[in-house]
Design a protein around this motif. Structure first.
Motif, PDB file in Angstrom:
ATOM      1  N   UNK A  77       2.902   7.202 -11.273  1.00 36.64           N
ATOM      2  CA  UNK A  77       2.275   5.887 -11.051  1.00 36.64           C
ATOM      3  C   UNK A  77       0.869   6.083 -10.490  1.00 36.64           C
ATOM      4  N   UNK A  78      -0.119   5.384 -11.110  1.00 36.32           N
ATOM      5  CA  UNK A  78      -1.500   5.475 -10.649  1.00 36.32           C
ATOM      6  C   UNK A  78      -1.936   4.211  -9.926  1.00 36.32           C
ATOM      7  N   UNK A  79      -1.013   3.274  -9.784  1.00 36.58           N
ATOM      8  CA  UNK A  79      -1.352   2.046  -9.059  1.00 36.58           C
ATOM      9  C   UNK A  79      -2.167   1.054  -9.858  1.00 36.58           C
ATOM     10  N   UNK A 105       2.754  -1.322  -4.433  1.00 36.42           N
ATOM     11  CA  UNK A 105       2.163  -1.203  -3.102  1.00 36.42           C
ATOM     12  C   UNK A 105       1.419   0.126  -2.998  1.00 36.42           C
ATOM     13  N   UNK A 106       0.286   0.072  -2.299  1.00 36.31           N
ATOM     14  CA  UNK A 106      -0.484   1.288  -2.073  1.00 36.31           C
ATOM     15  C   UNK A 106      -0.333   1.710  -0.622  1.00 36.31           C
ATOM     16  N   UNK A 107      -0.149   3.019  -0.428  1.00 38.42           N
ATOM     17  CA  UNK A 107      -0.013   3.546   0.925  1.00 38.42           C
ATOM     18  C   UNK A 107      -1.017   4.661   1.163  1.00 38.42           C
ATOM     19  N   UNK A 111      -0.467   7.023  -2.139  1.00 35.71           N
ATOM     20  CA  UNK A 111       0.801   6.961  -2.848  1.00 35.71           C
ATOM     21  C   UNK A 111       0.921   5.543  -3.397  1.00 35.71           C
ATOM     22  N   UNK A 112       1.364   5.418  -4.633  1.00 36.98           N
ATOM     23  CA  UNK A 112       1.558   4.104  -5.227  1.00 36.98           C
ATOM     24  C   UNK A 112       3.041   3.879  -5.479  1.00 36.98           C
TER      25      UNK A 112
ATOM     26  N   UNK B 110      -9.055  -2.731  -5.967  1.00 35.00           N
ATOM     27  CA  UNK B 110      -8.265  -3.962  -6.020  1.00 35.00           C
ATOM     28  C   UNK B 110      -8.915  -5.123  -5.282  1.00 35.00           C
ATOM     29  N   UNK B 163      -3.930  -1.414   7.888  1.00 35.74           N
ATOM     30  CA  UNK B 163      -2.647  -1.414   7.210  1.00 35.74           C
ATOM     31  C   UNK B 163      -1.521  -1.740   8.195  1.00 35.74           C
ATOM     32  N   UNK B 168       0.789  -4.093   3.857  1.00 34.34           N
ATOM     33  CA  UNK B 168       0.233  -3.487   2.651  1.00 34.34           C
ATOM     34  C   UNK B 168      -0.301  -4.511   1.660  1.00 34.34           C
ATOM     35  N   UNK B 171      -6.056  -6.464   0.801  1.00 34.94           N
ATOM     36  CA  UNK B 171      -7.009  -5.493   0.252  1.00 34.94           C
ATOM     37  C   UNK B 171      -8.199  -5.476   1.184  1.00 34.94           C
ATOM     38  N   UNK B 295      -2.638  13.800  -7.772  1.00 33.39           N
ATOM     39  CA  UNK B 295      -2.290  12.608  -8.563  1.00 33.39           C
ATOM     40  C   UNK B 295      -3.532  11.845  -9.025  1.00 33.39           C
ATOM     41  N   UNK B 296      -3.302  11.006 -10.025  1.00 34.16           N
ATOM     42  CA  UNK B 296      -4.354  10.132 -10.533  1.00 34.16           C
ATOM     43  C   UNK B 296      -4.250   8.769  -9.856  1.00 34.16           C
ATOM     44  N   UNK B 297      -5.380   8.072  -9.783  1.00 33.77           N
ATOM     45  CA  UNK B 297      -5.315   6.673  -9.335  1.00 33.77           C
ATOM     46  C   UNK B 297      -6.162   5.789 -10.241  1.00 33.77           C
ATOM     47  N   UNK B 298      -5.777   4.536 -10.326  1.00 36.45           N
ATOM     48  CA  UNK B 298      -6.437   3.582 -11.216  1.00 36.45           C
ATOM     49  C   UNK B 298      -6.998   2.412 -10.447  1.00 36.45           C
TER      50      UNK B 298
END
Lengths: 236, 606
Positions: A77-79, A105-107, A111-112, B110, B163, B168, B171, B295-298
């Motif tokens: 998962x990339x969020x 949810x993003x942490x 981590x997504x 976001x 946070x 969570x 934004x 990891x990847x993020x979008x």
């Protein structure tokens, strides 16, 4: 206690319940999860074609023929939240994320965690729904919990058991007329699964002893973070 | 009734009086300037009535803008555009001591859709709080809260603290100690080290004593033709999947360009002296994938997930969790400082993010110091004992900490290379690689002269994003206006986004109309800058590029001949419809764009 010091919802007593994720068990859990498609390891970076996204795909084909739930590969998962978008578009025919039945949810550390209804075998939400209301029923074919919005009397009885003992996905709708967050598996072809560009969501037959089954996003995040960012853990 | 594509509301917060108000979006402006960078330019022009406003004064508006596509089912418009009067730019000659350019700075993630879901097209913050504050926006409920407990915290600690306080579902965007201490190139950051890095927007935020904003919304964005929008969404995903850059973007992000650019002689190496880094394989994408990335993020709805998160697993920086390397950060903190240790480079990038610095500008500043140190223009004594040898990561970390605290030499460096060079004297100016006071980014000029136009003519000072030709500049201006991420735009193309804009807003903009909007925005920004005192002389690249040829790599010998510099500027101004001698827009041009009211201003400048 002023308002700033209040613990935010859902971030209270997570630690004790979470103790069962010892490191050893975690690894075992991850391996067991892998068999069910619920992989937690960080080995998903390298290449590979993702599942094709086709948001226009008609939901005619019923892929779910026996009780199933949607497993999440948290490492993939990339969020991006396309699952949230597809869920809203399928059910509401427009982009109203307040009604999405899946939430990402993003942490921090990064981590997504997509969080959604687990289709619990014992469905405490159904039990909590007053008998004469009967707004929630189990779909015998897919195992999904189905909400009849016309019957829902907005008594919120189903919210508590999910919040207390399960994934905490049921909430009041914005207009406070019905509950939202219960996943109907789109009748058999979940739009979040087809809409995920990462192949992070998959349909698996019911298998409810996984470590992440019906766990809250912050609990899952803690376990996933621990596994992803090994170097930051020091001499554990 | 809400206009389609827009929430129709602007949230205005005055931090001096603590007054919160909601105004109707100026729909005439929205039709002319659309959104994002465009509305930013228009509102800035309307709010800053006179030239020479001190960017750190309460009157300077700090604005967070979205575009009409933001928050709809269209993938790509996930960037928030922060607009203000720049804190880090200055002209060669001006009657105004505080003269500076317009500033816009984009950040993915976001936040932008959440601003619209909260009910606003933009947030405008003016004034200045006496004490540190942060703003919490929960749909219509807006609170200005005490931020004493957050002030002084790094960006990561701020993220964690917010946070914990808010959960969570909010934004957030925040500054680090760099913004608090008014480092001129301070950034505004958001979750997992996303940054509105350039233009010193974090410095302006710090000047208002505003530590953070947090936003949560539950509304939907009205669209003119919902079915069409959903259809276009599917077409866009299809276009992306058949795009030949799709797999590369997903796998490597911009880091893929580290090695490619080094081959092409466009990589920034050794404070811009060379275009090829012979050790690039030590910091490039393959080794990052092998040793660093986790990891990847979008950003919202984006399948390209170009953001990479990694961790250092061995060596002195073990345990560092950082975002990158991207092409920009890997170049500015890697090749530009001759760093060969991937873990060390990631530590430097992580520190820049954590302190809230623009990682591009600070990488430029660090290489500038290293070159001055090598040339003997500054000594170890001048640097408070720091041994600023090329590639010394510890020195890079120590310098960044000093910059952010404005301690010793850090106080000089916190002003950027232009002002630092003036302070250091001797030949330092020769090594200060900036245009209009903003440090150049990670693309080198001698082997690709288009970058002389990109950097030179950018309205926010040296910026690598704006495009090498007028046509490309129009397209990219629309990217920052509509708002569309440029990486998705590469895969999806202009036509589909135009179609999407029309379907969302119910407009019938054709090609010409679309580009007229871009031209209008660019010219308004240009007139703003001209009023401050910026002219043709401010559009030249640093002398290094026209006097020193590359000595290594496939593009050895490359240089920008001085006469070529003149020629490309002449051609560019002509194409723009501007006066070649002064670079001021002509009367006819402004009239053509419906900017007649600017002609009086420009006339007084001729």
């Amino acid at each position: 206690m002023n308002e700033n010091e209040k613990k935010p919802e859902g971030q209270g007593e997570q630690d004790t319940r979470y103790m069962f994720f010892t490191r050893r068990e975690f690894v075992v859990g991850a391996v067991a999860g892998a068999a069910a498609g619920s992989v937690i390891t960080g080995a998903m970076m390298k290449g590979g074609k993702p599942a094709a996204v086709d948001p226009a795909k008609a939901a005619g084909e019923k892929r779910i023929k026996s009780p199933s739930y949607i497993a999440v590969d948290y490492a993939k998962c990339t969020g991006c939240r396309n699952c949230e978008v597809e869920c809203a578009l399928f059910h509401e025919k427009k982009l109203d994320l307040s009604k999405s039945r899946i939430k990402v949810y993003y942490f921090n550390p990064p981590v997504d965690v997509p969080s959604l209804c687990a289709k619990c075998n014992d469905a405490p939400c159904i039990k909590a729904c007053p008998e004469k209301v009967g707004a929630l029923v189990k779909d015998k074919t897919t195992g999904a919990v189905l909400l009849d919005e016309k019957k829902c009397i907005a008594c919120w009885a189903c919210i508590e058991p999910c919040a207390k003992d399960r994934a905490n996905v049921i909430r009041k709708s914005k207009d406070e007329k019905v509950v939202v967050g219960i996943c109907d598996l789109c009748g058999g072809d979940p739009s979040c699964v087809t809409g995920c560009p990462e192949g992070a969501l998959s349909i698996v037959p019911v298998y409810q002893d996984g470590r992440y089954f019906a766990a809250k996003p912050e609990q899952i995040a803690q376990a996933v973070a621990k596994n992803l960012y090994k170097a930051a853990r020091g001499n554990e | 009734m809400m206009p389609n594509g827009y929430m129709g509301k602007v949230l205005e917060i005055d931090l001096s009086t603590k007054k919160v108000s909601v105004s109707d979006l100026n729909m005439k402006a929205a039709e002319q300037f659309v959104g994002g960078r465009g509305l930013g330019a228009k509102y800035l022009w309307d709010k800053v009535q006179k030239p020479g406003l001190d960017p750190l004064s309460p009157e300077n508006p700090l604005m967070f803008w979205t575009g009409p596509l933001t928050g709809t089912a269209i993938p790509g418009p996930s960037r928030v555009v922060v607009c203000t009067k720049a804190a880090n730019t200055s002209p060669i000659a001006s009657p105004y001591p505080h003269a500076s350019t317009v500033a816009w700075s984009c950040m993915g993630g976001m936040l932008a859709p959440e601003i619209k879901y909260a009910g606003y097209d933009g947030i405008i913050i003016t004034g200045k709080s006496e004490k540190p504050v942060y703003i919490v926006i929960d749909d219509a409920k807006v609170e200005i809260k005490d931020a004493a407990h957050l002030w002084g915290k790094s960006t990561n600690d701020t993220d964690l603290a917010l946070r914990k306080e808010l959960g969570a579902s909010f934004r957030t965007a925040y500054i680090g100690p760099a913004g608090e201490n008014l480092v001129k190139y301070a950034a505004i950051l958001s979750e997992s080290s996303r940054a509105a890095g350039r233009s010193g927007v974090g410095c302006v935020m710090g000047s208002k004593k505003l530590k953070a904003i947090a936003v949560r919304g539950s509304n939907t964005v009205p669209v003119a033709n919902n079915e069409e929008v959903i259809k276009i969404r599917a077409e866009m995903f299809k276009a992306l999947q058949t795009w030949n850059g799709y797999d590369q973007w997903r796998r490597w992000g911009t880091a893929a360009m580290l090695m490619a650019s080094s081959q092409a002689g466009t990589q920034v190496t050794k404070n811009f002296r060379e275009g090829t880094y012979e050790q690039v394989d030590k910091i490039g994408a393959p080794i990052s994938e092998k040793e660093f990335w986790v990891k990847h993020r979008s950003c919202f709805q984006c399948p390209l997930h170009c953001m990479k998160i990694g961790q250092v697993s061995t060596g002195p920086y073990k345990g560092t969790i950082a975002e990158g390397p991207e092409y920009e950060t890997g170049t500015m903190h890697g090749s530009n400082c001759l760093v060969t240790d991937l873990g060390g480079m990631m530590k430097s990038i992580e520190l820049a993010d954590d302190l809230g610095l623009d990682s591009i500008s600070v990488g430029n500043v660090l290489a500038f110091v290293m070159e001055l140190y090598e040339k003997g223009i500054v000594t170890r004594g001048d640097l408070d004992g720091i041994d600023a040898k090329w590639g010394n990561v510890e020195a890079m970390l120590a310098l960044q900490r000093k910059i952010v605290k404005r301690e010793g030499v850090g106080d000089i460096l916190a002003e950027g290379v232009k002002k630092a060079a003036a302070k250091f004297g001797k030949d330092a100016e020769k090594y200060a690689i900036h245009i209009k006071g903003q440090e150049l980014a990670a693309w080198n000029i001698p082997a690709n002269h288009g970058f002389a136009i990109v950097y030179g003519t950018s309205n926010r000072g040296a910026c690598h994003q704006v495009g090498p030709t007028v046509e490309e500049q129009q397209r990219r201006t629309m990217c920052d206006t509509v708002v569309i991420c440029r990486f998705l735009y590469y895969g999806i193309g202009t036509a589909l986004f135009q179609k999407a804009l029309n379907a969302v807003c119910g407009w019938q903009l054709d090609d010409a109309g679309f580009f007229r909007v871009a031209d209008r925005i660019w010219n308004l920004e240009k007139v703003f800058n001209a009023r401050e005192g910026f002219r043709r002389a401010d559009d030249y690249v640093p002398k290094r590029f026209t006097t020193e040829a590359f000595t290594v790599g496939p593009k050895k010998g490359a240089i920008l001949p001085p006469e070529k510099q003149e020629q490309i500027l002449d051609e560019y101004y002509t194409k723009r419809g501007w006066d070649v001698k002064t670079s001021l827009p002509t009367e006819a041009k402004l009239k053509e764009l419906g900017l007649d009211e600017l002609n009086a201003v420009v006339k007084s400048l001729r």
